[in-house]
Design a protein around this motif. Structure first.
Motif, PDB file in Angstrom:
ATOM      1  N   PHE A   1      -4.904 -10.708  16.565  1.00 48.65           N
ATOM      2  CA  PHE A   1      -3.649 -10.397  16.125  1.00 48.65           C
ATOM      3  C   PHE A   1      -2.864 -12.272  15.611  1.00 48.65           C
ATOM      4  N   GLY A   2      -3.397 -12.735  16.608  1.00 43.66           N
ATOM      5  CA  GLY A   2      -2.579 -14.199  16.622  1.00 43.66           C
ATOM      6  C   GLY A   2      -2.452 -14.644  15.047  1.00 43.66           C
TER       7      GLY A   2
ATOM      8  N   VAL B   1      -0.784 -12.414  12.437  1.00 38.78           N
ATOM      9  CA  VAL B   1       0.506 -13.525  12.006  1.00 38.78           C
ATOM     10  C   VAL B   1       0.768 -14.977  11.168  1.00 38.78           C
TER      11      VAL B   1
ATOM     12  N   LEU C   1       0.353  -6.847  21.638  1.00 35.08           N
ATOM     13  CA  LEU C   1       0.860  -6.580  20.012  1.00 35.08           C
ATOM     14  C   LEU C   1       1.730  -8.002  20.640  1.00 35.08           C
TER      15      LEU C   1
ATOM     16  N   CYS D   1       0.386 -11.244  18.833  1.00 34.64           N
ATOM     17  CA  CYS D   1       1.137 -11.799  17.727  1.00 34.64           C
ATOM     18  C   CYS D   1       2.133 -13.092  17.912  1.00 34.64           C
TER      19      CYS D   1
ATOM     20  N   GLY E   1       0.354 -15.958  18.311  1.00 36.09           N
ATOM     21  CA  GLY E   1       0.339 -16.651  17.061  1.00 36.09           C
ATOM     22  C   GLY E   1       1.954 -17.927  17.381  1.00 36.09           C
TER      23      GLY E   1
END
Length: 314
Positions: free
Chosen positions: A53-54, A57, A231, A235, A239
């Motif tokens: 997820f990172g 992003v 998330l 993210c 991220g």
């Protein structure tokens, strides 16, 4: 009249303080939200998902920088791989091991030595010598965290028992410290966002084999809350916070950036007070004051002779 170069340096530092404060806030929030999904997702699988997820992003944000920065050489890729291995893979695995076999108090105290270990490594290997004022600031900030961790009880500190598994947490601190210092050197050539993308990519790749195994062989309890927290952790924290941390290192140097790590537990406690209704005691406020004053001394203009210029390899 203020010289333009002095204005630029001042703005560079102020920007560094802001991004590191925000990064510490995000890391502190990470600890709070992690409690909401404790046991829902296997730990290494969670780390892999966070990394993915990172990257989702960061990669769109990094596309222009990836084109404008020079193509990484083989040696550059080795450095990125080493950073990912130390700062993502080793750091996460050793932390998981420590919280499983050691006490939370021991883990917290050992992790709080990260700024001091970073300064020692900078002095021994890179020749960046801190002033007495900065050393005092680090000690004062660490003392503040000890007050919070020990709940204001000196007897509680004396009763602590160190065990061999605590050495694993020391490996965690060393890996995070080297990750921070190496990041400063790599950013002599690459931007913070490019450094973040490559480091996170390699760290996630190294974790992936066991993480994928966990996905198929460990139990899951996935809910809407789990998805929301995942998330956020992926993210926002993995991220954005990683990117902000590298930006702070580029602006201030790895030594000064490391001391901001002591703010993450402070933010974590304050956020737990605000959102989870946890109680704050007088020892919390005393510890917070020690931490803030210690950080202030570390950031005092004459507290260090450390250069902001990127470090070279030792």
């Amino acid at each position: 009249m203020i010289e333009p170069s002095n204005i630029k340096t001042r703005d560079l530092k102020i920007g560094g303080y802001i991004v590191l404060l925000f990064s510490s806030l995000l890391y502190g929030g990470n600890v709070v939200v992690a409690r909401l999904i404790s046991g829902d997702i296997p730990p290494v699988a969670l780390a892999v998902l966070r990394g993915l997820f990172g990257l989702i992003v960061l990669f769109p944000l990094a596309r222009r920088s990836l084109r404008e920065n020079p193509a990484p050489s083989r040696q550059d890729l080795y450095r990125f791989a080493l950073m990912g291995f130390l700062g993502i893979t080793v750091a996460y695995i050793t932390f998981l091991w420590s919280i499983q076999y050691s006490s939370a108090t021991n883990v917290s105290i050992i992790f709080a030595t990260t700024p001091a270990i970073t300064i020692i490594l900078l002095a021994l290997i890179w020749g960046v010598i801190p002033s007495k004022l900065r050393v005092f600031g680090i000690v004062l900030s660490f003392s503040g965290l000890l007050i919070v961790i020990a709940q204001g009880s000196f007897t509680r500190l004396l009763s602590l028992n160190l065990n061999p598994s605590d050495l694993v947490m020391l490996i965690n601190v060393l890996s995070v410290s080297f990750f921070t210092i190496l990041g400063q050197g790599v950013m002599a050539k690459f931007s913070p966002i490019v450094t973040s993308v490559y480091s996170l990519f390699f760290g996630t790749v190294f974790l992936a084999p066991y993480g994928v195994w966990e996905m198929f062989h460990k139990s899951w309890h996935f809910t809407s809350t789990s998805m929301f927290v995942l998330l956020y952790m992926g993210c926002v924290v993995t991220g954005i916070a990683v990117l902000l941390n590298f930006e702070g290192i580029r602006r201030l140097g790895s030594g000064k950036a490391a001391i901001f790590g002591n703010l993450a537990p402070v933010f974590s406690i304050l956020l737990a007070y605000i959102f989870l209704g946890e109680r704050l005691s007088s020892y919390h406020w005393v510890g917070f004051i020690f931490v803030l004053v210690g950080i202030g001394l570390c950031l005092w203009p004459r507290s260090t002779i450390e250069r902001i210029e990127p470090l070279t390899s030792p």
